[in-house]
Design a protein around this motif. Sequence first.
Motif, PDB file in Angstrom:
ATOM      1  N   SER A  20       0.375 -17.495  -2.527  1.00 52.16           N
ATOM      2  CA  SER A  20      -0.763 -16.605  -2.785  1.00 52.16           C
ATOM      3  C   SER A  20      -0.590 -16.042  -4.181  1.00 52.16           C
ATOM      4  CB  SER A  20      -0.785 -15.465  -1.757  1.00 52.16           C
ATOM      5  OG  SER A  20      -1.722 -14.465  -2.124  1.00 52.16           O
ATOM      6  N   THR A  66       2.423 -12.961  -5.910  1.00 48.43           N
ATOM      7  CA  THR A  66       3.663 -13.108  -5.143  1.00 48.43           C
ATOM      8  C   THR A  66       4.874 -13.310  -6.046  1.00 48.43           C
ATOM      9  OG1 THR A  66       3.316 -15.498  -4.957  1.00 48.43           O
ATOM     10  CG2 THR A  66       2.491 -14.119  -3.145  1.00 48.43           C
ATOM     11  N   ASN A 113      -3.489 -20.015  -6.431  1.00 45.45           N
ATOM     12  CA  ASN A 113      -4.910 -19.931  -6.124  1.00 45.45           C
ATOM     13  C   ASN A 113      -5.434 -21.198  -5.459  1.00 45.45           C
ATOM     14  OD1 ASN A 113      -6.078 -17.289  -7.170  1.00 45.45           O
ATOM     15  ND2 ASN A 113      -4.892 -17.964  -8.947  1.00 45.45           N
ATOM     16  N   GLY A 156       2.056  -9.577   2.590  1.00 46.81           N
ATOM     17  CA  GLY A 156       0.651  -9.603   2.227  1.00 46.81           C
ATOM     18  C   GLY A 156       0.079  -8.242   1.883  1.00 46.81           C
ATOM     19  N   VAL A 171       0.656  -7.723  -1.640  1.00 49.02           N
ATOM     20  CA  VAL A 171      -0.278  -8.574  -2.378  1.00 49.02           C
ATOM     21  C   VAL A 171      -1.626  -7.867  -2.544  1.00 49.02           C
ATOM     22  CG1 VAL A 171      -1.633 -10.710  -2.274  1.00 49.02           C
ATOM     23  CG2 VAL A 171       0.811 -10.757  -1.726  1.00 49.02           C
ATOM     24  N   ILE A 172      -2.153  -7.308  -1.447  1.00 48.90           N
ATOM     25  CA  ILE A 172      -3.447  -6.628  -1.504  1.00 48.90           C
ATOM     26  C   ILE A 172      -3.365  -5.387  -2.380  1.00 48.90           C
ATOM     27  CG2 ILE A 172      -5.314  -5.601  -0.164  1.00 48.90           C
ATOM     28  CD1 ILE A 172      -4.760  -8.626   0.322  1.00 48.90           C
ATOM     29  N   GLN A 179      -9.877  -9.536   1.265  1.00 47.85           N
ATOM     30  CA  GLN A 179      -8.655 -10.098   0.704  1.00 47.85           C
ATOM     31  C   GLN A 179      -7.578 -10.306   1.766  1.00 47.85           C
ATOM     32  OE1 GLN A 179      -8.238 -11.307  -2.361  1.00 47.85           O
ATOM     33  NE2 GLN A 179     -10.387 -10.816  -2.783  1.00 47.85           N
ATOM     34  N   SER A 180      -7.564  -9.477   2.793  1.00 50.46           N
ATOM     35  CA  SER A 180      -6.611  -9.674   3.890  1.00 50.46           C
ATOM     36  C   SER A 180      -6.923 -10.969   4.634  1.00 50.46           C
ATOM     37  CB  SER A 180      -6.659  -8.492   4.857  1.00 50.46           C
ATOM     38  OG  SER A 180      -6.202  -7.301   4.234  1.00 50.46           O
ATOM     39  N   TRP A 182      -5.840 -13.823   2.420  1.00 51.45           N
ATOM     40  CA  TRP A 182      -4.374 -13.992   2.432  1.00 51.45           C
ATOM     41  C   TRP A 182      -3.932 -14.730   3.684  1.00 51.45           C
ATOM     42  CZ3 TRP A 182      -0.452 -12.506   5.740  1.00 51.45           C
ATOM     43  CH2 TRP A 182       0.851 -12.672   5.256  1.00 51.45           C
ATOM     44  N   ARG A 230      -5.025 -18.479   3.451  1.00 48.50           N
ATOM     45  CA  ARG A 230      -4.156 -19.214   2.524  1.00 48.50           C
ATOM     46  C   ARG A 230      -2.772 -19.419   3.128  1.00 48.50           C
ATOM     47  NH1 ARG A 230      -5.892 -15.904  -2.886  1.00 48.50           N
ATOM     48  NH2 ARG A 230      -7.189 -17.495  -3.875  1.00 48.50           N
ATOM     49  N   THR A 231      -2.226 -18.362   3.705  1.00 48.82           N
ATOM     50  CA  THR A 231      -0.872 -18.433   4.235  1.00 48.82           C
ATOM     51  C   THR A 231      -0.774 -19.427   5.379  1.00 48.82           C
ATOM     52  OG1 THR A 231      -0.468 -16.132   3.578  1.00 48.82           O
ATOM     53  CG2 THR A 231       1.010 -17.068   5.227  1.00 48.82           C
ATOM     54  N   MET A 291      -3.746  -8.869   9.257  1.00 42.81           N
ATOM     55  CA  MET A 291      -2.581  -9.661   8.848  1.00 42.81           C
ATOM     56  C   MET A 291      -1.398  -9.533   9.777  1.00 42.81           C
ATOM     57  SD  MET A 291      -2.509  -9.280   4.686  1.00 42.81           S
ATOM     58  CE  MET A 291      -2.405  -7.497   4.610  1.00 42.81           C
TER      59      MET A 291
END
Length: 321
Positions: A22, A25, A145, A169, A172-173, A208-209, A212, A215-216, A310
């Motif tokens: 992400s 990170t 990305n 995460g 990250v946010i 965004q959560s 994340w 993506r994860t 998350m």
Amino acid sequence: MPNPPSFDDRAFESRLAWIFGSPRTGSTWLLRLLTFPLQPTTKRPSGSIMPRKASVQPVAVPVDEPYLPSHLTPVRNGFAEPGAPGFLLKEMRADDPNYFFADAFAGCWRPEVRRLILVRLHAQAELAAREHSLHDPFVVVKEPNGSHGADVVMSILSRSRMIFQLRDGRDVIDSMLHARSGGGWLEGRRGSGRIASESARLEFVRRQSRLWVNRTLAVQRAYDAHPPELRIVIRYEDLREDTMGTLRPLIDWLGARRSDEELEAAVAALAFEAYPARAKGPTKPLRAASPGLWRKNMSDAERLLMNEIMGGTLQRLSYEV
């Protein structure tokens, strides 16, 4: 540029290492640690530059976000509810024979896409090798990305290595909120306005959560399917707490020859503390390098929302919720 020369595609593929995970990170830091003293740049055709007074010879060249997955498997709705259909375009079109990358024609397009990727990256690696007098360098490709397409890329390039760059995460946010808020280094980019109101912050956290998690989960699928000897998880928290102790096994796993003295030079030069104060701060890409700041920076409502979205993924990744 002339036609690409012939090369051993299997040998070159085995020298590739992909960083997925992400944004925010520490992937840029990790890329620079692995390719030190080379620095990624947009100012040279090779995509890399080496300081004149470098005392260490590089063993790997950086490729900084080629956005390959964004073209190969584009996102349809990054903010979709995790687990629900609609995150990626291929989820909706893979069974449609008219879709260019349809599953029914995978036997046709997958070998050719593999060849295209390898020829393109080999051309850049060879240019960097000539510029910096390197012999068969490793190639480290940073694609945070593009992490949504990690499973497609790694399944096509099954001989290459995969680094799962992981970070809590919620941090990250928190980092992305600072980047998008007033004065932040990403404020106003890509058509986004300033995130100022409480409702705007909550909506940003929600979206965004979800992104994340999506993506994860994609990176986790790629990791689970990849050969065990060619995959590794690197946690930002470990890299920050003990950079040398985390980097040494990673370099050995990569197969690069680096002495402890060479690694220590990279660690010292690229440490957060080594950068001048003017280059760091809440509005800068180099923000704080302090895991857990989300607990202090975010409201009760924001923390609750992040844990709601998350929490399950964080727990599976051994983060405390």
